[in-house]
Design a protein around this motif. Structure first.
Motif, short mmCIF file in Angstrom:
data_model
loop_
_atom_site.label_atom_id
_atom_site.label_comp_id
_atom_site.label_asym_id
_atom_site.label_seq_id
_atom_site.Cartn_x
_atom_site.Cartn_y
_atom_site.Cartn_z
N VAL A 126 36.76 159.15 22.65
CA VAL A 126 36.54 157.92 22.97
C VAL A 126 37.47 157.21 22.31
N ALA A 127 37.19 157.74 20.56
CA ALA A 127 38.45 157.14 19.39
C ALA A 127 39.69 157.77 20.07
N PHE A 191 42.71 151.88 34.57
CA PHE A 191 42.88 152.85 33.02
C PHE A 191 44.60 152.51 33.70
N VAL A 192 44.82 152.83 35.12
CA VAL A 192 46.08 154.28 35.46
C VAL A 192 46.79 152.69 35.91
N LEU A 193 46.50 151.04 36.58
CA LEU A 193 47.75 150.14 36.25
C LEU A 193 47.51 149.46 34.52
N TRP A 244 48.75 161.24 29.68
CA TRP A 244 47.68 160.04 29.85
C TRP A 244 47.21 161.25 31.30
N TYR A 245 47.59 162.36 31.82
CA TYR A 245 47.13 162.90 32.15
C TYR A 245 45.82 163.42 31.71
N TRP A 246 46.18 163.93 31.02
CA TRP A 246 44.67 164.22 29.94
C TRP A 246 43.52 163.08 29.28
N LEU A 247 44.70 162.26 29.69
CA LEU A 247 42.93 160.78 29.36
C LEU A 247 42.53 160.85 31.02
N LEU A 248 43.48 161.47 31.26
CA LEU A 248 42.46 160.78 32.72
C LEU A 248 41.35 161.90 33.40
N PHE A 252 36.25 161.08 33.25
CA PHE A 252 35.66 161.74 34.25
C PHE A 252 34.22 162.61 33.90
N ASP A 253 34.59 162.61 32.40
CA ASP A 253 33.68 163.33 31.96
C ASP A 253 34.06 163.38 30.22
N PHE A 254 33.14 162.59 28.91
CA PHE A 254 33.87 162.27 27.83
C PHE A 254 33.30 163.59 27.26
N SER A 255 32.14 163.70 27.80
CA SER A 255 31.33 165.37 27.00
C SER A 255 31.97 166.59 26.75
#
Length: 300
Positions: A126-127, A191-193, A244-248, A252-255
């Motif tokens: 998240v950070a 986020f994408v837009l 941005w793909y890594w963030l995308l 789907f799973d922040f854990s």
């Protein structure tokens, strides 16, 4: 007789199923061995990249920390200084989060899987998302401010005291977007837009600044400032094109924390910004490589 025949049938079926169980156990064992080999390949492939990323993050933290230390006393003297300081804060937050994740989890050998404490992984992801989004918005605002100031019909947006509230608003928007994506992952299209329109704005600003640098020789705003902002925009667009793909995937799973080369390139982008700003100040002072004089003289 019926009971005896049923018992014989049960024994026969057990004997027939025994090879199947053996085959199943062997296949399961081989799958574990394949997973271990893939795991070792993953760790071996990431070892050098992680070391380079940690070194890059350390240098970036020193560079952005120097920007904060040298310019914090003149934050209200120039709108350029306001954006530079906020970019340094965003870059430092991003580099610190990345460094913390690698230092904690790389020695544990958990770069390719779900890590031990899901709460810690979630906070770090998240950070990273929050810091990267804030740096993107701040760079868009910075480049837009410089671009608008060079247009013929400009009313000189560089003047005024509204730049600090704009930066505060951008931080708030970044935080709101991050929290929305954390609690409601279905909003990934937002986020994408957001990323798409930000990149589009950076591209347009970069083209206008490039035309200004190539075709004009006027000094208001300073031509060096246009060059510096243009270089910062170009590096950001190229070095973070895959991040941005890594963030995308993290949305789907922040854990889950997965190391990737795009994380290294994004860290390189964060270290380049203070270097560019340093050379801007040095050029403004006839290449006097004195930290405080270079930075403050370049942005005042």
């Amino acid at each position: 007789m019926s009971m005896l025949s049923s018992a014989l049938e049960g024994a026969t079926s057990a004997c027939c199923n025994q090879p199947n169980r053996t085959v199943h156990n062997r296949s399961w064992h081989h799958s574990l061995e394949d997973g271990d080999s893939r795991w070792s390949d993953c760790e071996a492939g990431h070892s050098s990249s992680v070391a380079v990323t940690l070194l890059t993050c350390s240098c970036g933290l020193l560079g952005n920390g120097a920007v904060l230390w040298l310019l914090c006393s003149c934050v209200c003297r120039s709108p350029i200084t306001i954006y530079v300081l906020n970019l340094a804060i965003a870059n430092s937050t991003f580099l610190l989060s990345t460094t913390t994740a690698l230092v904690i989890f790389y020695p544990l050998g958990c770069l390719c899987c779900m890590l031990g404490s899901q709460d810690v992984v979630t906070v770090l992801n998240v950070a990273i998302l929050f810091a990267f989004t804030a740096s993107l918005y701040l760079l868009v605002a910075f480049s837009a401010m410089v671009t608008l100031s060079i247009l013929p019909s400009s009313c000189c947006p560089c003047r005024g005291s509204w730049h600090l509230p704009v930066c505060a608003l951008l931080w708030a928007l970044s935080f709101l977007l991050t929290m929305t994506l954390y609690f409601y992952p279905a909003a990934v299209m937002v986020f994408v837009l957001s990323y798409f329109f930000s990149v589009l704005a950076l591209t347009i600003s970069g083209l206008i600044l490039l035309a200004r640098v190539l075709c004009c020789s006027q000094q208001h705003p300073p031509r060096k400032l246009c060059v510096v902002v243009l270089i910062a925009v170009i590096f950001f667009l190229f070095l973070t094109a895959d991040f941005w793909y890594w963030l995308l995937l993290r949305l789907f799973d922040f854990s889950v924390f997965v190391f990737d080369t795009s994380l290294l390139l994004a860290s390189v982008n964060s270290i380049i910004t203070p270097v560019i700003f340093f050379f801007l100040g040095s050029c403004a002072n006839s290449f006097m490589f004195s930290g405080k004089v270079s930075f403050q003289g370049g942005f005042e």
